[in-house]
Design a protein around this motif. Structure first.
Motif, PDB file in Angstrom:
ATOM      1  N   MET A   1       0.823  -1.179   0.000  1.00 39.19           N
ATOM      2  CA  MET A   1       0.000   0.000   0.000  1.00 39.19           C
ATOM      3  C   MET A   1       0.876   1.255   0.000  1.00 39.19           C
ATOM      4  O   MET A   1       0.602   2.199  -0.737  1.00 39.19           O
ATOM      5  CB  MET A   1      -0.916   0.011   1.225  1.00 39.19           C
ATOM      6  N   ILE A   2       1.920   1.253   0.824  1.00 33.80           N
ATOM      7  CA  ILE A   2       2.794   2.423   0.898  1.00 33.80           C
ATOM      8  C   ILE A   2       3.450   2.679  -0.454  1.00 33.80           C
ATOM      9  O   ILE A   2       3.512   3.820  -0.916  1.00 33.80           O
ATOM     10  CB  ILE A   2       3.832   2.248   2.024  1.00 33.80           C
ATOM     11  N   GLU A   3       3.922   1.626  -1.092  1.00 34.38           N
ATOM     12  CA  GLU A   3       4.578   1.778  -2.397  1.00 34.38           C
ATOM     13  C   GLU A   3       3.637   2.331  -3.458  1.00 34.38           C
ATOM     14  O   GLU A   3       4.048   3.070  -4.338  1.00 34.38           O
ATOM     15  CB  GLU A   3       5.152   0.440  -2.859  1.00 34.38           C
ATOM     16  N   ALA A   4       2.364   1.990  -3.390  1.00 35.17           N
ATOM     17  CA  ALA A   4       1.395   2.394  -4.416  1.00 35.17           C
ATOM     18  C   ALA A   4       0.580   3.627  -4.015  1.00 35.17           C
ATOM     19  O   ALA A   4      -0.330   4.022  -4.747  1.00 35.17           O
ATOM     20  CB  ALA A   4       0.455   1.228  -4.709  1.00 35.17           C
ATOM     21  N   GLY A  47      11.672   7.449  -1.690  1.00 37.24           N
ATOM     22  CA  GLY A  47      12.577   8.425  -1.121  1.00 37.24           C
ATOM     23  C   GLY A  47      12.458   8.650   0.369  1.00 37.24           C
ATOM     24  O   GLY A  47      13.141   9.504   0.927  1.00 37.24           O
ATOM     25  N   VAL A  48      11.593   7.895   1.051  1.00 34.23           N
ATOM     26  CA  VAL A  48      11.400   8.042   2.495  1.00 34.23           C
ATOM     27  C   VAL A  48      11.920   6.778   3.174  1.00 34.23           C
ATOM     28  O   VAL A  48      11.575   5.669   2.769  1.00 34.23           O
ATOM     29  CB  VAL A  48       9.905   8.251   2.846  1.00 34.23           C
ATOM     30  N   LEU A  49      12.734   6.941   4.224  1.00 36.99           N
ATOM     31  CA  LEU A  49      13.229   5.796   4.983  1.00 36.99           C
ATOM     32  C   LEU A  49      12.170   5.370   5.984  1.00 36.99           C
ATOM     33  O   LEU A  49      11.774   6.139   6.862  1.00 36.99           O
ATOM     34  CB  LEU A  49      14.530   6.149   5.710  1.00 36.99           C
ATOM     35  N   PHE A  61       4.476   6.439   7.756  1.00 34.06           N
ATOM     36  CA  PHE A  61       3.589   6.735   6.633  1.00 34.06           C
ATOM     37  C   PHE A  61       2.500   7.727   7.036  1.00 34.06           C
ATOM     38  O   PHE A  61       2.208   8.673   6.313  1.00 34.06           O
ATOM     39  CB  PHE A  61       2.969   5.438   6.110  1.00 34.06           C
ATOM     40  N   PHE A  62       1.915   7.533   8.217  1.00 36.20           N
ATOM     41  CA  PHE A  62       0.880   8.448   8.692  1.00 36.20           C
ATOM     42  C   PHE A  62       1.467   9.827   8.972  1.00 36.20           C
ATOM     43  O   PHE A  62       0.800  10.835   8.751  1.00 36.20           O
ATOM     44  CB  PHE A  62       0.188   7.896   9.931  1.00 36.20           C
ATOM     45  N   GLN A  63       2.719   9.899   9.438  1.00 36.52           N
ATOM     46  CA  GLN A  63       3.376  11.187   9.651  1.00 36.52           C
ATOM     47  C   GLN A  63       3.603  11.898   8.319  1.00 36.52           C
ATOM     48  O   GLN A  63       3.365  13.100   8.206  1.00 36.52           O
ATOM     49  CB  GLN A  63       4.713  10.998  10.363  1.00 36.52           C
ATOM     50  N   VAL A  64       4.058  11.145   7.316  1.00 38.85           N
ATOM     51  CA  VAL A  64       4.308  11.723   5.994  1.00 38.85           C
ATOM     52  C   VAL A  64       2.996  12.201   5.364  1.00 38.85           C
ATOM     53  O   VAL A  64       2.969  13.188   4.639  1.00 38.85           O
ATOM     54  CB  VAL A  64       5.020  10.688   5.083  1.00 38.85           C
ATOM     55  N   ASN A  65       1.915  11.519   5.648  1.00 37.55           N
ATOM     56  CA  ASN A  65       0.590  11.837   5.088  1.00 37.55           C
ATOM     57  C   ASN A  65      -0.333  12.335   6.201  1.00 37.55           C
ATOM     58  O   ASN A  65      -1.457  11.856   6.368  1.00 37.55           O
ATOM     59  CB  ASN A  65       0.009  10.594   4.409  1.00 37.55           C
TER      60      ASN A  65
END
Length: 111
Positions: A1-4, A47-49, A61-65
């Motif tokens: 899911m994160i990749e897509a 590009g995100v570790l 992922f939730f922090q990035v989004n």
């Protein structure tokens, strides 16, 4: 899911004409943690570790989004979560809305 995710948002924007505001994730099992045997490894995605463990990746992922509201539903508990009460499980996933789904919902989703 994160990749897509970027493709998912692009598709949503094309169909709805706006950014998504919330998302619910339905999992067969609660996310693994660094307390579990062989948690998922750290990796760079788009590009995100992202750190080790599914919980770590979802937290990042939730922090990035962060403009979206997120909720995780799971059918069964995995690893260390198997020995926790509902309240202990929620406390072990700080800042993440997580809840078990009723068996009927999991069956409908074929989880």
């Amino acid at each position: 899911m994160i990749e897509a995710w970027t493709a998912c948002v692009t598709h949503f924007r094309t169909k709805r004409g706006r950014e998504p505001k919330s998302a619910e994730i339905f999992l067969s099992h609660s996310p693994c943690t660094t307390n579990d045997l062989s948690p998922s490894v750290a990796e760079t995605i788009n590009g995100v570790l992202y750190p080790a463990s599914c919980r770590g990746k979802l937290t990042k992922f939730f922090q990035v989004n962060s403009t979206m509201k997120w909720k995780i539903w799971y059918a069964l508990r995995f690893g260390h979560a198997e020995g926790l009460t509902d309240e202990q499980l929620k406390a072990s996933f700080p800042n993440i809305a997580i809840q078990s789904m009723q068996r009927e919902v999991a069956d409908m989703a074929h989880l």
